[in-house]
Design an enzyme around this catalytic site. Structure first.
Site, PDB file in Angstrom:
ATOM      1  CG  ASP A  10      -1.593   1.270   1.494  1.00 16.81           C
ATOM      2  OD1 ASP A  10      -2.228   1.764   0.546  1.00 16.81           O
ATOM      3  OD2 ASP A  10      -1.505   1.811   2.619  1.00 16.81           O
ATOM      4  CG  ASP A  12      -1.793   7.545   0.295  1.00 16.54           C
ATOM      5  OD1 ASP A  12      -0.882   8.388   0.178  1.00 16.54           O
ATOM      6  OD2 ASP A  12      -2.580   7.260  -0.622  1.00 16.54           O
TER       7      ASP A  12
HETATM    8  C1  XBP Z   1      -5.507   6.105   0.520  1.00 13.08           C
HETATM    9  C2  XBP Z   1      -6.628   7.008   0.297  1.00 13.08           C
HETATM   10  C3  XBP Z   1      -6.514   8.064  -0.685  1.00 13.08           C
HETATM   11  C4  XBP Z   1      -5.753   9.294  -0.324  1.00 13.08           C
HETATM   12  C5  XBP Z   1      -6.085  10.367  -1.314  1.00 13.08           C
HETATM   13  O1  XBP Z   1      -6.006   4.847   1.010  1.00 13.08           O
HETATM   14  O2  XBP Z   1      -7.681   6.842   0.867  1.00 13.08           O
HETATM   15  O3  XBP Z   1      -7.822   8.471  -0.920  1.00 13.08           O
HETATM   16  O4  XBP Z   1      -6.117   9.747   0.968  1.00 13.08           O
HETATM   17  O5  XBP Z   1      -5.757  10.003  -2.603  1.00 13.08           O
HETATM   18  P1  XBP Z   1      -5.111   3.536   0.977  1.00 13.08           P
HETATM   19  P2  XBP Z   1      -6.557  10.560  -3.901  1.00 13.08           P
HETATM   20  O6  XBP Z   1      -3.811   3.859   1.674  1.00 13.08           O
HETATM   21  O7  XBP Z   1      -5.906   2.531   1.787  1.00 13.08           O
HETATM   22  O8  XBP Z   1      -4.916   3.095  -0.456  1.00 13.08           O
HETATM   23  O9  XBP Z   1      -7.014  11.941  -3.589  1.00 13.08           O
HETATM   24  O10 XBP Z   1      -5.537  10.523  -5.021  1.00 13.08           O
HETATM   25  O11 XBP Z   1      -7.711   9.634  -4.127  1.00 13.08           O
HETATM   26 MG    MG Z   2      -2.999   3.098   3.482  1.00 14.12          MG
END
Ligand code: XBP
Ligand code: MG
Length: 235
Positions: A10, A12
């Site tokens: 993953d 973020d």
């Molecule tokens: C990551 C997210 C994303 C970011 C924003 O979740 O929820 O929405 O916060 O990105 P994960 P975008 O780590 O579970 O994949 O604005 O590009 O959608």
């Molecule tokens: Mg995440």
């Protein structure tokens, strides 16, 4: 017994703590730029993280807290414009170097490459954001170290749906049991589990209180784990 063949990361909250000081200020800058008086503080943003995907998160917020905006005829268009602006702000923040990798991540990726493991990414965020983060933290060309990068809208249903992991697994051509997903959140864990993947959690300040039942292990970071540690947890 299966042998570990690939790590699926993953982005973020897992590769880097991008949410509080990356995505959040980028959303706020986009709101200001479009004349909206919305401001997502740290605590509110933590609650909004339950909704994955930036467009989905803004849409949810408007429906709950700004019915006048959600009722606008150009609402769909506005969400698209806000998201494009937010992505530009986020990429700029990443390029300024303010979002380092979490402890242990660079070492783990290096070790995996040296030992011939395959690497992949399965994330909800947009591909531009992934490219920018890999370039800023691991260097130009680092995206090529990953056999598959599944990001953003390549699948219609975002985490906790398993779709992004299934998409990545199909392209890796590997059985789920020979791969390990590394996640930071309950939504990510549920997505990985739905695709049949073993999953290790590296929790962070936003996700520490979540339900990680079914994870192989829950650690605070990967600094002392390393690839041998991961192998002990799975496969
Ligand atoms: C990551 C997210 C994303 C970011 C924003 O979740 O929820 O929405 O916060 O990105 P994960 P975008 O780590 O579970 O994949 O604005 O590009 O959608
Ligand atoms: Mg995440």
């Amino acid at each position: 017994m299966n042998t570990l063949q690939a790590l699926i990361f993953d982005v973020d909250g897992t590769l880097a703590d991008t949410e509080r000081d990356g995505h959040r200020p980028a959303f706020n800058a986009a709101f200001a730029e479009h004349g909206l008086d919305w401001h997502w503080d740290e605590a509110l943003y933590g609650r909004l993280l339950a909704i994955t995907g930036g467009k989905e998160r803004m849409r949810h917020y408007a429906e709950q807290h700004a019915a006048d905006v959600a009722a606008r005829k150009d609402f769909d268009d506005l969400i698209k414009k806000l998201h494009a602006a937010k992505t530009a702000h986020y990429v700029r923040l990443v390029e300024q170097g303010g979002l380092p990798l979490r402890p242990g991540i660079a070492g783990l990726i290096g070790e995996a490459r040296r030992q011939g493991l395959r690497l992949a990414i399965a994330t909800t965020t947009s591909p531009e954001n992934v490219d920018a983060l890999l370039r800023a933290t691991l260097g130009q060309g680092a995206a090529d170290w990953f056999d598959v990068i599944g990001a953003g809208d390549v699948v219609p249903a975002k985490k906790p749906a398993p779709d992004i992991y299934t998409w990545v697994l199909d392209r890796l051509g590997l059985p789920a049991a020979t791969c390990l997903a590394i996640e930071d959140s309950e939504n990510g864990l549920r997505a990985a589990q739905g695709a049949g993947l073993p999953c290790l959690i590296t929790r962070n300040a936003y996700t520490a209180g979540q339900d990680f039942s079914g994870a192989l292990a829950v650690v605070d970071d990967l600094a002392d784990v390393g690839l041998n540690g991961l192998r002990r947890y799975c496969c």
